[in-house]
Scaffold this active site. Structure first.
Site, PDB file in Angstrom:
ATOM      1  N   ASN A   9       0.867  -1.179   0.000  1.00 44.96           N
ATOM      2  CA  ASN A   9       0.000   0.000   0.000  1.00 44.96           C
ATOM      3  C   ASN A   9       0.903   1.229   0.000  1.00 44.96           C
ATOM      4  OD1 ASN A   9      -1.870   1.993   0.393  1.00 44.96           O
ATOM      5  ND2 ASN A   9      -2.389   1.412   2.496  1.00 44.96           N
ATOM      6  N   LYS A  11       0.047   4.214  -0.368  1.00 44.37           N
ATOM      7  CA  LYS A  11      -0.656   5.393   0.167  1.00 44.37           C
ATOM      8  C   LYS A  11      -0.390   6.608  -0.730  1.00 44.37           C
ATOM      9  CE  LYS A  11      -0.191   3.459   4.746  1.00 44.37           C
ATOM     10  NZ  LYS A  11      -0.319   3.666   6.176  1.00 44.37           N
ATOM     11  N   HIS A  97      -9.708   1.010   4.406  1.00 45.15           N
ATOM     12  CA  HIS A  97      -8.470   1.209   5.177  1.00 45.15           C
ATOM     13  C   HIS A  97      -8.798   2.144   6.343  1.00 45.15           C
ATOM     14  CE1 HIS A  97      -4.443   2.484   6.253  1.00 45.15           C
ATOM     15  NE2 HIS A  97      -4.002   1.406   5.611  1.00 45.15           N
ATOM     16  N   GLU A  99      -7.349   4.599   7.468  1.00 44.99           N
ATOM     17  CA  GLU A  99      -7.168   6.028   7.149  1.00 44.99           C
ATOM     18  C   GLU A  99      -8.398   6.562   6.416  1.00 44.99           C
ATOM     19  OE1 GLU A  99      -3.384   5.508   5.224  1.00 44.99           O
ATOM     20  OE2 GLU A  99      -2.505   4.981   7.147  1.00 44.99           O
ATOM     21  N   GLU A 169      -6.002  -5.049  10.255  1.00 47.65           N
ATOM     22  CA  GLU A 169      -4.974  -4.042  10.505  1.00 47.65           C
ATOM     23  C   GLU A 169      -5.269  -3.326  11.819  1.00 47.65           C
ATOM     24  OE1 GLU A 169      -2.853  -2.867   6.667  1.00 47.65           O
ATOM     25  OE2 GLU A 169      -4.522  -1.504   6.927  1.00 47.65           O
ATOM     26  N   GLY A 175       1.921   2.099  10.803  1.00 42.71           N
ATOM     27  CA  GLY A 175       2.849   3.219  10.677  1.00 42.71           C
ATOM     28  C   GLY A 175       3.480   3.637  11.995  1.00 42.71           C
ATOM     29  N   SER A 215       2.925  -2.395  10.407  1.00 40.53           N
ATOM     30  CA  SER A 215       4.383  -2.413  10.578  1.00 40.53           C
ATOM     31  C   SER A 215       5.019  -3.758  10.205  1.00 40.53           C
ATOM     32  CB  SER A 215       4.760  -1.997  12.001  1.00 40.53           C
ATOM     33  OG  SER A 215       4.299  -0.680  12.259  1.00 40.53           O
TER      34      SER A 215
HETATM   35  C1  PEP Z   1      -1.072   0.105   6.013  1.00 39.00           C
HETATM   36  O1  PEP Z   1      -1.152   1.275   5.762  1.00 39.00           O
HETATM   37  O2  PEP Z   1      -1.913  -0.646   5.525  1.00 39.00           O
HETATM   38  C2  PEP Z   1       0.001  -0.358   6.875  1.00 39.00           C
HETATM   39  C3  PEP Z   1      -0.127  -1.529   7.407  1.00 39.00           C
HETATM   40  O3  PEP Z   1       1.058   0.508   7.081  1.00 39.00           O
HETATM   41  P1  PEP Z   1       2.461   0.138   7.778  1.00 39.00           P
HETATM   42  O4  PEP Z   1       2.926  -1.158   7.177  1.00 39.00           O
HETATM   43  O5  PEP Z   1       3.351   1.294   7.466  1.00 39.00           O
HETATM   44  O6  PEP Z   1       2.192  -0.012   9.245  1.00 39.00           O
END
Ligand code: PEP
Length: 254
Positions: A9, A11, A97, A99, A169, A175, A215
């Protein structure tokens, strides 16, 4: 047998030339996807055509949109329709997601509408769910994520449900550098599968890929993906680095 999937992703990151270079670098590195494995790149909308052209003819590699709108067409300035995605040959879209849920107020009902239109156009949703830290600390994460699935997905038939990929998630791990332990991930993935089984039966639930996101990096992917109910990952930060993402692809179960 359910698919094992490494999904990037990006983003709202990278210029188009940086994105093109990243895809080139990943494609050039040695990794061999088995029949049962997939690599997916969820790229910003303006880069979909570029990315789609780069992976043309590559087996088990897919470009995904990071979002789509719930309506077929019309006066929705700035939105991207599934018909537009389909016309580019895009067959996967990330939905819900955290976000999008947080900054754009996407509700479970709105996501149900997006799931419906994707399925109508034969586009596979990677449907994200997951709890915030306060919910985890209150110990109510299992009910919270079950409700996300129930309100967005449980109107689907078993046949439709099996076209989806789910991504768990935990928001506190996105993040932040904090990863759920492999035990926490496995526990939640088993719970999600049980929630799906309670409505659709064990056989249907066993067929659905459930990805972990939060992460994931080259150094922890193997351990996370080795859990029986973790079928790969949805990866943000580490997907912007070719070496890291190739290590993550290479960490998928066969
Ligand atoms: C994501 O945005 O779906 C995500 C898991 O980000 P990160 O791997 O940076 O934690």
């Amino acid at each position: 047998m359910r698919k094992q999937i490494a999904a990037a992703n990006w983003k709202m990151n990278l210029t188009i030339s940086q994105g093109a270079d990243l895809l080139d670098a990943i494609i050039a590195k040695p990794h061999s996807l088995t029949e049962n494995q997939q690599a997916v790149f969820a790229v910003p909308s303006p880069y979909l055509a570029m990315a789609q052209a780069k992976v043309a003819g590559k087996k088990n590699v897919f470009i995904a949109a990071q979002n789509c709108y719930s309506k077929k067409s019309g006066a929705y300035t700035g939105e991207v329709s599934v018909e537009m995605l389909q016309s580019l040959g895009i067959s996967v879209v990330v939905l819900g997601h955290s976000e999008r849920r947080e900054y754009f107020n996407e509700s479970n009902q709105f996501l149900a509408d997006k799931v419906n239109i994707c399925l109508e156009y034969n586009i596979t949703p990677i449907f994200c769910c997951g709890e915030a830290l306060a919910i985890r600390e209150a110990g109510t994460q299992n009910d919270y994520v079950a409700k996300q699935l129930e309100e967005s997905l449980f109107h689907l038939s078993a046949e439709q449900l099996q076209k989806l990929v789910i991504a768990y998630e935990p928001i506190w791990a996105i993040g932040t550098g904090k990863t759920a332990s492999s035990e926490q991930a496995q526990e939640m993935h088993a719970h999600l599968r049980a929630v799906l089984a309670s409505k659709y039966g064990d056989a249907v639930a066993a067929n659905i890929s459930i990805l972990y996101g939060g992460s994931v990096k080259g150094s922890n992917a193997k351990e996370l993906f080795s859990q029986p109910d973790v079928d790969g990952g949805l990866v943000g930060g580490a997907s912007l680095n070719a070496d890291e993402f190739v290590t993550i692809i290479n960490s998928l179960k066969a």
